[in-house]
Motif scaffolding. Structure first.
Motif, PDB file in Angstrom:
ATOM      1  N   THR A 149      16.366 -13.868   0.360  1.00  0.00           N
ATOM      2  CA  THR A 149      17.788 -14.047   0.623  1.00  0.00           C
ATOM      3  C   THR A 149      18.428 -12.658   0.628  1.00  0.00           C
ATOM      4  OG1 THR A 149      18.361 -14.209  -1.725  1.00  0.00           O
ATOM      5  CG2 THR A 149      17.753 -16.257  -0.610  1.00  0.00           C
ATOM      6  N   LEU A 150      19.721 -12.593   0.800  1.00  0.00           N
ATOM      7  CA  LEU A 150      20.414 -11.319   0.631  1.00  0.00           C
ATOM      8  C   LEU A 150      20.196 -10.836  -0.798  1.00  0.00           C
ATOM      9  CD1 LEU A 150      22.449  -9.275   1.969  1.00  0.00           C
ATOM     10  CD2 LEU A 150      24.242 -10.556   0.793  1.00  0.00           C
ATOM     11  N   CYS A 151      19.687  -9.626  -0.947  1.00  0.00           N
ATOM     12  CA  CYS A 151      19.338  -9.096  -2.267  1.00  0.00           C
ATOM     13  C   CYS A 151      20.131  -7.829  -2.569  1.00  0.00           C
ATOM     14  CB  CYS A 151      17.843  -8.765  -2.343  1.00  0.00           C
ATOM     15  SG  CYS A 151      16.755 -10.204  -2.352  1.00  0.00           S
ATOM     16  N   LEU A 152      20.638  -7.756  -3.783  1.00  0.00           N
ATOM     17  CA  LEU A 152      21.255  -6.537  -4.293  1.00  0.00           C
ATOM     18  C   LEU A 152      20.383  -5.998  -5.418  1.00  0.00           C
ATOM     19  CD1 LEU A 152      25.064  -7.424  -4.425  1.00  0.00           C
ATOM     20  CD2 LEU A 152      23.982  -5.721  -2.965  1.00  0.00           C
TER      21      LEU A 152
ATOM     22  N   GLY B 206       0.771  -1.233   0.000  1.00  0.00           N
ATOM     23  CA  GLY B 206       0.000   0.000   0.000  1.00  0.00           C
ATOM     24  C   GLY B 206       0.801   1.280   0.000  1.00  0.00           C
ATOM     25  N   GLU B 207       2.069   1.234  -0.417  1.00  0.00           N
ATOM     26  CA  GLU B 207       2.895   2.441  -0.479  1.00  0.00           C
ATOM     27  C   GLU B 207       2.776   3.118  -1.845  1.00  0.00           C
ATOM     28  OE1 GLU B 207       6.684   1.654   2.460  1.00  0.00           O
ATOM     29  OE2 GLU B 207       6.866   1.045   0.367  1.00  0.00           O
ATOM     30  N   LEU B 208       3.095   4.408  -1.861  1.00  0.00           N
ATOM     31  CA  LEU B 208       3.280   5.131  -3.118  1.00  0.00           C
ATOM     32  C   LEU B 208       4.776   5.102  -3.429  1.00  0.00           C
ATOM     33  CD1 LEU B 208       0.948   8.252  -2.778  1.00  0.00           C
ATOM     34  CD2 LEU B 208       0.848   6.520  -4.584  1.00  0.00           C
ATOM     35  N   PRO B 209       5.210   4.358  -4.433  1.00  0.00           N
ATOM     36  CA  PRO B 209       6.650   4.201  -4.670  1.00  0.00           C
ATOM     37  C   PRO B 209       7.268   5.447  -5.292  1.00  0.00           C
ATOM     38  CG  PRO B 209       5.421   3.089  -6.384  1.00  0.00           C
ATOM     39  CD  PRO B 209       4.398   3.597  -5.397  1.00  0.00           C
ATOM     40  N   ASP B 210       8.530   5.682  -4.946  1.00  0.00           N
ATOM     41  CA  ASP B 210       9.269   6.796  -5.542  1.00  0.00           C
ATOM     42  C   ASP B 210      10.496   6.304  -6.299  1.00  0.00           C
ATOM     43  OD1 ASP B 210      10.848   5.952  -3.475  1.00  0.00           O
ATOM     44  OD2 ASP B 210      11.061   7.913  -2.516  1.00  0.00           O
ATOM     45  N   CYS B 211      10.543   4.980  -6.547  1.00  0.00           N
ATOM     46  CA  CYS B 211      11.709   4.420  -7.224  1.00  0.00           C
ATOM     47  C   CYS B 211      11.318   3.142  -7.960  1.00  0.00           C
ATOM     48  CB  CYS B 211      12.832   4.132  -6.227  1.00  0.00           C
ATOM     49  SG  CYS B 211      12.395   2.889  -4.989  1.00  0.00           S
ATOM     50  N   LEU B 212      12.200   2.734  -8.842  1.00  0.00           N
ATOM     51  CA  LEU B 212      12.097   1.457  -9.547  1.00  0.00           C
ATOM     52  C   LEU B 212      13.329   0.646  -9.186  1.00  0.00           C
ATOM     53  CD1 LEU B 212      10.814  -0.370 -11.820  1.00  0.00           C
ATOM     54  CD2 LEU B 212      12.325   0.835 -13.414  1.00  0.00           C
ATOM     55  N   TYR B 213      13.126  -0.610  -8.791  1.00  0.00           N
ATOM     56  CA  TYR B 213      14.243  -1.484  -8.461  1.00  0.00           C
ATOM     57  C   TYR B 213      14.482  -2.483  -9.589  1.00  0.00           C
ATOM     58  CZ  TYR B 213      13.982   0.024  -3.549  1.00  0.00           C
ATOM     59  OH  TYR B 213      13.986   0.759  -2.384  1.00  0.00           O
ATOM     60  N   CYS B 214      15.737  -2.841  -9.742  1.00  0.00           N
ATOM     61  CA  CYS B 214      16.103  -3.961 -10.600  1.00  0.00           C
ATOM     62  C   CYS B 214      16.908  -4.933  -9.739  1.00  0.00           C
ATOM     63  CB  CYS B 214      16.921  -3.489 -11.799  1.00  0.00           C
ATOM     64  SG  CYS B 214      17.368  -4.835 -12.924  1.00  0.00           S
ATOM     65  N   LEU B 215      16.289  -6.057  -9.420  1.00  0.00           N
ATOM     66  CA  LEU B 215      16.937  -7.073  -8.590  1.00  0.00           C
ATOM     67  C   LEU B 215      17.975  -7.807  -9.428  1.00  0.00           C
ATOM     68  CD1 LEU B 215      16.988  -8.773  -5.921  1.00  0.00           C
ATOM     69  CD2 LEU B 215      15.209 -10.198  -6.950  1.00  0.00           C
ATOM     70  N   VAL B 216      19.236  -7.740  -9.012  1.00  0.00           N
ATOM     71  CA  VAL B 216      20.306  -8.355  -9.797  1.00  0.00           C
ATOM     72  C   VAL B 216      21.001  -9.500  -9.064  1.00  0.00           C
ATOM     73  CG1 VAL B 216      20.789  -6.378 -11.273  1.00  0.00           C
ATOM     74  CG2 VAL B 216      21.881  -6.516  -9.036  1.00  0.00           C
ATOM     75  N   LYS B 217      20.688  -9.665  -7.783  1.00  0.00           N
ATOM     76  CA  LYS B 217      21.243 -10.797  -7.041  1.00  0.00           C
ATOM     77  C   LYS B 217      20.307 -11.130  -5.895  1.00  0.00           C
ATOM     78  CE  LYS B 217      25.396 -12.449  -4.623  1.00  0.00           C
ATOM     79  NZ  LYS B 217      26.755 -12.091  -4.146  1.00  0.00           N
ATOM     80  N   GLY B 218      19.936 -12.421  -5.782  1.00  0.00           N
ATOM     81  CA  GLY B 218      19.085 -12.846  -4.684  1.00  0.00           C
ATOM     82  C   GLY B 218      17.676 -13.198  -5.122  1.00  0.00           C
ATOM     83  N   THR B 219      16.847 -13.498  -4.134  1.00  0.00           N
ATOM     84  CA  THR B 219      15.457 -13.897  -4.351  1.00  0.00           C
ATOM     85  C   THR B 219      14.561 -13.113  -3.401  1.00  0.00           C
ATOM     86  OG1 THR B 219      16.217 -16.144  -4.856  1.00  0.00           O
ATOM     87  CG2 THR B 219      13.872 -15.858  -4.455  1.00  0.00           C
ATOM     88  N   ALA B 220      13.421 -12.659  -3.914  1.00  0.00           N
ATOM     89  CA  ALA B 220      12.456 -11.914  -3.109  1.00  0.00           C
ATOM     90  C   ALA B 220      11.093 -12.591  -3.189  1.00  0.00           C
ATOM     91  CB  ALA B 220      12.359 -10.465  -3.588  1.00  0.00           C
TER      92      ALA B 220
END
Length: 219
Positions: free
Chosen positions: A99-102, A44-58
């Motif tokens: 997991t640990l995510c970058l 339920g947040e209003l995001p202010d960014c875009l992520y690109c997951l390059v390592k790990g699992t979410a």
């Protein structure tokens, strides 16, 4: 969440994000690190960014009005927040690091209009979302076509770390499209057959070859 200094990014051996854009994205780019169970987005947040997951699992969680939660596991590389960027939905769904995510983090305050008018980025985003839709369709087809034991074996091999599997049964039963009770039965059967062994932290893969044989049934 921990910010990774930009000067260290080139030494991490991570996939490059720069080719996804026709302009220089670096002024808006940073690298962030999430520990397991950290929120990447809260519900339920209003995001202010875009992520690109390059390592790990979410884990993406969808909450329904009846209280039921559906989980979807997200593997790198993938975008997080792209549907909100395109205004397909306004508010975020819950995403937590499994997991640990970058992640590459793109701050949108100063570059949203540029990103949304960049044909190179939009083409890459369309390609990504099309592949994502095909993956979801394939996953649904597998749910209908293969027994839980085979899909679970494949999932255990994917998620185990150093031979130890320790995911939450509630999330995995939703992901596999089965009941919590039946999932427990399948785990008990795999332990009885000597393929897994129960430990306080989770399940140890006792016979990798037989587990892989079960997983290989899922094409």
């Amino acid at each position: 969440m921990k910010i990774v200094p930009v000067k260290d990014m080139q030494f991490l051996g991570l996939p490059s994000i720069y080719s996804l854009f026709s302009f220089d994205i670096s002024p808006y780019l940073s690298m962030v690190e999430f520990e397991p169970d950290d929120y990447i987005f809260k519900n339920g947040e209003l995001p202010d960014c875009l992520y690109c997951l390059v390592k790990g699992t979410a884990i993406l969680s969808l909450y329904h009005s009846n209280g039921r939660k559906l989980a979807r596991f997200m593997e790198s590389p993938c975008f997080i927040g792209e549907t909100e960027l395109l205004k397909a939905q306004e508010l975020t769904n819950e995403v937590k690091a499994q997991t640990l995510c970058l992640c590459y983090k793109i701050s949108l305050a100063s570059c949203m209009d540029t990103i949304l008018s960049d044909p190179v980025f939009l083409r890459n985003l369309c390609l990504y979302m099309s592949k994502n839709a095909l993956y979801d369709l394939t996953s649904y087809a597998r749910t209908q076509a293969y027994p839980v034991v085979n899909r679970l074996a494949q999932f255990i091999l994917l998620m185990a770390r150093n031979g130890l599997y320790k995911e939450k049964h509630t999330e995995v039963s939703d992901y596999l499209g089965t009941s919590y009770r039946h999932l427990l039965y399948v785990f008990a059967d795999l332990c009885k057959r000597g393929i897994l062994s129960k430990e306080p932290q989770g399940y140890r893969i006792a016979d990798p070859a037989r587990l892989k044989a079960l997983a290989d049934v899922v094409s």
